[in-house]
Design a protein around this motif. Structure first.
Motif, PDB file in Angstrom:
ATOM      1  N   THR A 160      -5.093  -0.486   0.379  1.00 26.72           N
ATOM      2  CA  THR A 160      -5.028  -1.220   1.669  1.00 26.72           C
ATOM      3  C   THR A 160      -4.243  -2.566   1.335  1.00 26.72           C
ATOM      4  O   THR A 160      -4.295  -3.359   0.333  1.00 26.72           O
ATOM      5  N   GLU A 182      -7.609   4.766  -2.796  1.00 24.07           N
ATOM      6  CA  GLU A 182      -7.542   4.201  -1.471  1.00 24.07           C
ATOM      7  C   GLU A 182      -6.798   2.882  -1.514  1.00 24.07           C
ATOM      8  O   GLU A 182      -6.845   2.041  -2.661  1.00 24.07           O
ATOM      9  N   ALA A 206       0.943  -1.272  -0.160  1.00 30.72           N
ATOM     10  CA  ALA A 206       0.033  -0.076  -0.164  1.00 30.72           C
ATOM     11  C   ALA A 206       0.886   1.112  -0.107  1.00 30.72           C
ATOM     12  O   ALA A 206       0.419   2.235  -0.661  1.00 30.72           O
TER      13      ALA A 206
END
Length: 149
Positions: free
Chosen positions: A98, A96, A14
């Motif tokens: 993760t 985003e 990430a």
């Protein structure tokens, strides 16, 4: 108003993917239709950073500059972009990142509308393909920077 969202799992961390997308100044090196990038300012706000940036987008006979506010959330591994000025009526996007088993889950969302009807019509014709090319460009850049999977 075209929108696009996509989630992919890639064999990187990430942190690596966050750093790649946050490096707006490097976009002309690898991102399709991006002719130039300029960081106007950066402000450290403690848990996040706000960057004002200009991109010059060039496609066939069209060449447009637009400004954005890019909010970088390093601890949350989230990047939010909102339109400031240029050819759009509005534009927002989010990234985003993760960490997951085997790599990183990358979630991307964009929603925009051009002011100019001709540009908006052209965007509608090739929007999905353009978004696919942009996502693939980020994947190829990751392979160049961090090694091919």
């Amino acid at each position: 108003m075209p929108t696009h969202s996509e989630t992919r799992t890639l064999p990187y961390t990430a942190g690596q993917m966050y750093d790649l997308v946050a490096d707006v100044g490097s976009y002309p090196q690898f991102l399709p239709w991006t002719a130039a990038a300029r960081i106007r300012s950066r402000e450290d706000c403690g848990d996040h950073e706000v960057m004002l940036a200009d991109l010059v987008i060039s496609f066939k006979v069209f060449r447009e500059r637009f400004g954005s506010r890019v909010t970088l959330w390093p601890d949350r591994r989230r990047i939010e972009t909102e339109y400031l000025d240029g050819p759009f009526r509005h534009m927002v996007s989010t990234w985003e990142f993760t960490d997951v088993d085997g790599g990183v889950e990358v979630a991307f969302f964009v929603d925009f509308e051009f002011r100019n009807r001709i540009l908006q019509s052209a965007a509608g014709l090739f929007f999905f393909e353009a978004m696919q090319r942009i996502v693939r460009a980020f994947e190829a850049r990751a392979a160049d920077l961090y090694g091919a999977p």
